[in-house]
Structures are given as C-alpha cells and as structure tokens.
Scaffold this motif. Structure first.
Motif, PDB file in Angstrom:
ATOM      1  N   LYS A  13      12.802 -27.673 -41.987  1.00 58.47           N
ATOM      2  CA  LYS A  13      12.137 -28.647 -41.102  1.00 58.47           C
ATOM      3  C   LYS A  13      11.070 -29.471 -41.825  1.00 58.47           C
ATOM      4  O   LYS A  13      10.642 -30.515 -41.330  1.00 58.47           O
ATOM      5  CB  LYS A  13      11.501 -27.933 -39.904  1.00 58.47           C
ATOM      6  CG  LYS A  13      10.399 -26.951 -40.251  1.00 58.47           C
ATOM      7  CD  LYS A  13       9.901 -26.242 -38.997  1.00 58.47           C
ATOM      8  CE  LYS A  13       8.788 -25.246 -39.318  1.00 58.47           C
ATOM      9  NZ  LYS A  13       7.552 -25.920 -39.751  1.00 58.47           N
ATOM     10  N   SER A  42      14.492 -34.059 -43.613  1.00 56.88           N
ATOM     11  CA  SER A  42      14.060 -33.813 -42.235  1.00 56.88           C
ATOM     12  C   SER A  42      12.955 -34.780 -41.835  1.00 56.88           C
ATOM     13  O   SER A  42      12.903 -35.248 -40.695  1.00 56.88           O
ATOM     14  CB  SER A  42      13.569 -32.369 -42.077  1.00 56.88           C
ATOM     15  OG  SER A  42      14.625 -31.458 -42.265  1.00 56.88           O
ATOM     16  N   THR A  63      12.849 -37.447 -38.733  1.00 59.09           N
ATOM     17  CA  THR A  63      11.711 -37.526 -37.817  1.00 59.09           C
ATOM     18  C   THR A  63      11.141 -38.937 -37.773  1.00 59.09           C
ATOM     19  O   THR A  63      10.805 -39.459 -36.704  1.00 59.09           O
ATOM     20  CB  THR A  63      10.606 -36.539 -38.256  1.00 59.09           C
ATOM     21  OG1 THR A  63      11.148 -35.224 -38.285  1.00 59.09           O
ATOM     22  CG2 THR A  63       9.420 -36.582 -37.307  1.00 59.09           C
TER      23      THR A  63
END
Length: 487
Positions: free
Chosen positions: A65, A70, A74
C-alpha cells in the motif's frame, strides 16, 4: 524486511533495495524512461518494473500500500475528485423555460378575453399556436445533437472522446503538456549512427559483430542493433564462450577472437581511445553509446536513440500557430530531453521527473497559462492525466490505467490527431452557438407572429417546431465535415 529473489524477465513485486546481484531494470511503467536502468547493490527498485537480464535479490522496504505504484493509483483517485463539473447554458435555461412558456400561453388565452372582451376561441387558438411554437425541441437538441455528431466524427477519425464536456473544454485549452517516451517518441530504440574507428573493419563488419553478440539478448539496445542488421540483410556469426555482464554489455568469441559490445571495455588489457568529450557529445544528442571492440583496439562506436515520431514536429508547429503553448515532461535526463525538444520545437522542458513531480508541475503550468491538456501513455502519466483539464492517452501504446483515467484516447496511437481535436472542438461549439441562436430567434419571431394572428397552428407546427428541429439537426451534420489540419 523480507528477501525476494528476482530472476530475468520477472516483475519486481514490491519496492525495495538490491542486496546481492545486479541487473538492468525497465522502469518505463514508472518513470517513462525508454532505456533500462542498471541497478546494483544498494540501488532502489520499484514495484511493477521489469528485470531485463540479471539475477538479484532485494530486501523489501515498503508494504504494497506504500509502494510507488500504489501511490500513483491513489493520486489518480484524488485527482479525479478535484475535477470540477460545469453545466451548459442550455441546461440552465431549460430548467425554467417550459414553466415560463406554460404561464405565458395561459395568459395569452385568458387575459385578452377577461380584460378586453376579446373572443375566447381566437385567443385560445393563439395560445395553442404559442404552445406548439414554444416546444423546446429545437432548443434542447441544439447542443446534444451537435455533441453526438462531434463524438461520432472523432471516433471515425480514430479519436475516442469520453463525453461531450471534453469536446467543449478542448477549445479553452491554453497549453498542451506532453510526456516524452511513447508520446513524442515511439518508445522503441533504433540504431542511429555508426562511427568506425579502425581501418581493420568496415561498417557492415561492425554491424555483423555487434548483431552477432546481441542476437540472443532481449535488451532494447540489442533489439535495435539486431533489427538494423536484419534490415540490411547482414548475416550473424556463431558466438562461442558468450558472457553477459549486466549493466555493462556482452562479450564472446567470433572465429576464435574475443569481441565485446558494451558501454565500457570488457576484455582485460583492452582500452578505450576516445575522450569523454566525444561521449558527452552523443549524450547531448540524446543517444546511448555502445562500444564495439576486441582485445587489441576499439573498433567502432554505435549509438541508439528513441526515434522521434515522424509527425511530431508538424503537430507542435500547428499547435504553436494556434496559440497553444507546448510543454514536455519526462523522467529522462536533461540532455536527452532538451535534444528532443529542440528537434521538434517544444518551448518548455522539464526533465528527471517522477510521477508526483509531474503532478506538481502540472498545477504550476496551469497557474501560468490557464487550462491544460496532458498527453501521455504510461502508468506514470495517469495522475497527471486525471488532474489536467483534459487528459489524452495514446491508445495503442497506453497502459490500461492511463486510458481509463484519460478523457480522450488516441486509438491509433497518433499524435497528429491533436490539431484535429482543437479544430473539431471549435467547429462544434461554433455550430452549437448557431443552433441555439437560430432556435431562439425563430421561436421569438414565431411567438410574435402567432400572437398577432399572422401564422396558423399548422404553420407553427411545420415551421416553428418540426421545421426548425430538422434545420438544427442538418446544421449539426456539418460537424462531420471537419478535416484534419495536417492532411
């Protein structure tokens, strides 16, 4: 802190640092660089990049994450939340138009008979004519039919526009931002120059040596040399005692003699006889240098480069003529970036960028020039595509994330469609303005004539409603006649 083994051809699973081993890593999906980057002990590697040819072990430094890829995802989500929505003038007016006309028709039917003793039947007839005339068909379809015509026309020309909003916004774009690799360039290396340094070999012999050494490699530089040899119908020699030195090059025996193709000497006792100024000269031109030599001498220098798209200079020149500023953002080095920009006429260049840097610069460029469009292909471009006023993805070469994020996809992977997009937007909005103006003007004229009793109910239907609607539709068909300015 987990230890992961990464073999040739594997994707790097998580962000981390190399411990034992070394390799060339294809980072195009993250940084957009066309040439793989050599990684050694201690160097950082990113999740989603591809190990080209070496074996190494890495220690994981970030959870999934928290990885760069990632963060990109986002950023895409956050950027999409920042996009503002605009309502068209027609939608705002239509909200109040019908109730107002209903009240007006009721007043026409009742006020003259009630206050002035006029015949009720005559004024009811005039009110019915007013209702027919005021039917908002032509007015309401003036925008949608134009947009549908524009989107359909664009699709036929290899441009996928994901909504009418982007057709309208395209005319307000003040600057176009380009990613370099895969957008302005083809993202595929090609052999660009051969400089023979020894009298003992010819140019074709140099190519034969290099292609023979590189024949079994999948490295982009090797593919460029092998493709050139194939195009020139140059045969390959058998290689013995082949050795691949990750990040440096290859060495092998041809006819019992040792040869190398590398970025430095790979044979003990052999030396380069070339100055760093000569190497820097090629680097300044955005070229990657490969030395071809044997144990006795340096035979030749071969350079490869990412080919600039054939029509890139024309596209940039056309945009500049239209008063649109052009900007290039790239993860490549400064010398290579400025070389490409100078060849095609880009005005503003920013190099050595990571995805988050592109995003920050996009906001700076928007503050300087106004509305911006971003043209890119890789996943590294996705956040900027989402944050820009209009994101344009290269279709055939674009990553899934980039295309999903973008507002416009060039399905044929052809940037020559950019001038067409601007022409289509301006033509479409011009015709839509004509449709709205004509619809309002004719409606008002017919309303006056109906109240005065000059036109009948049937004339109202034929001219003020159905006829006007057909006129708007036929006028919108002209949008499909927009031609590509470059062709």
């Amino acid at each position: 802190g987990d230890i992961v083994i990464v073999k040739p051809g594997d994707k790097v699973p998580l962000d981390g640092n190399v411990i034992p081993g070394s390799s060339s890593i294809n980072q195009a999906s993250i940084t957009g660089e066309s040439v793989p980057v050599h990684k050694e002990v201690g160097d950082e590697v990113f999740s989603g990049t591809v190990n080209e040819d070496g074996y190494f072990e890495m220690v994981v430094t970030k959870k999934a994450k928290d990885s760069v890829i990632s963060k990109i995802v986002t950023l895409v989500k956050r950027s999409q939340l920042n996009r503002s929505e605009t309502e068209s003038l027609v939608e705002k007016v239509a909200k109040y138009y019908t109730p107002v006309m209903m009240v007006a028709a009721l007043c026409v039917a009742l006020i003259p008979p009630a206050l002035f003793g006029q015949p009720l039947v005559d004024w009811v007839y005039k009110a019915l004519s007013l209702l027919v005339i005021s039917c908002p068909c032509a007015f309401l379809i003036s925008t949608p039919v134009g947009m549908v015509s524009a989107i359909t026309s664009a699709t036929r020309n290899g441009v996928l526009i994901k909504g009418s909003t982007y057709v309208e916004e395209m005319r307000d774009i003040k600057a176009v931002i380009f990613d370099k690799t895969g957008t302005l360039t083809e993202g595929e290396l090609e052999l660009s120059e051969i400089e023979v340094l020894s009298d003992s070999v010819s140019e074709d012999e140099v190519v034969k040596i290099a292609a023979s050494l590189e024949h079994g490699s999948s490295h982009p530089i090797a593919r460029a040399i092998v493709n050139y040899a194939t195009m020139k119908d140059i045969d390959f020699e058998e290689i013995a005692d082949f050795k691949n030195v990750p990040g440096k090059g290859v060495v092998g025996l041809i006819g019992g003699d040792q040869y190398y193709a590398a970025n430095e000497s790979l044979i003990e006792g052999s030396e380069f006889e070339i100055s760093h100024d000569d190497v820097n000269k090629y680097s300044a031109e955005g070229k990657t240098v490969i030395f071809i030599g044997n144990s006795d001498e340096l035979l030749a220098i071969i350079t490869v480069s990412d080919k600039i798209r054939d029509n890139a200079a024309e596209v940039i020149a056309d945009l500049n003529r239209q008063g649109v500023e052009t900007v290039m953002l790239t993860g490549d080095n400064k010398l290579a970036a400025h070389n490409v920009a100078n060849q095609i006429g880009i005005k503003y260049v920013y190099s050595n960028l990571m995805p988050e840097d592109k995003l920050n610069l996009l906001d700076t460029i928007r503050n300087k020039f106004g509305n911006v469009a971003m043209v890119g292909d890789g996943i590294n471009d996705a956040p900027a595509l989402a944050r820009s006023n209009i994101g344009i993805a290269m279709g055939a070469a674009g990553s899934d994330v980039a295309i999903e994020t973008a507002d416009v996809a060039l399905m044929q992977d052809d940037i020559s469609k950019l001038p067409y997009l601007f022409s289509l937007s301006r033509k479409t909005m011009g015709i839509i303005k004509q449709n709205i103006s004509v619809a309002i003007a004719v409606k008002l004229l017919c309303v006056v004539l109906a109240i005065m009793g000059i036109i009948t109910l049937m004339m109202s239907v034929g001219f003020g409603d159905l006829g006007l609607t057909l006129l708007v539709i036929l006028n919108s068909f002209r949008i499909g006649m927009v031609k590509d300015p470059l062709f």
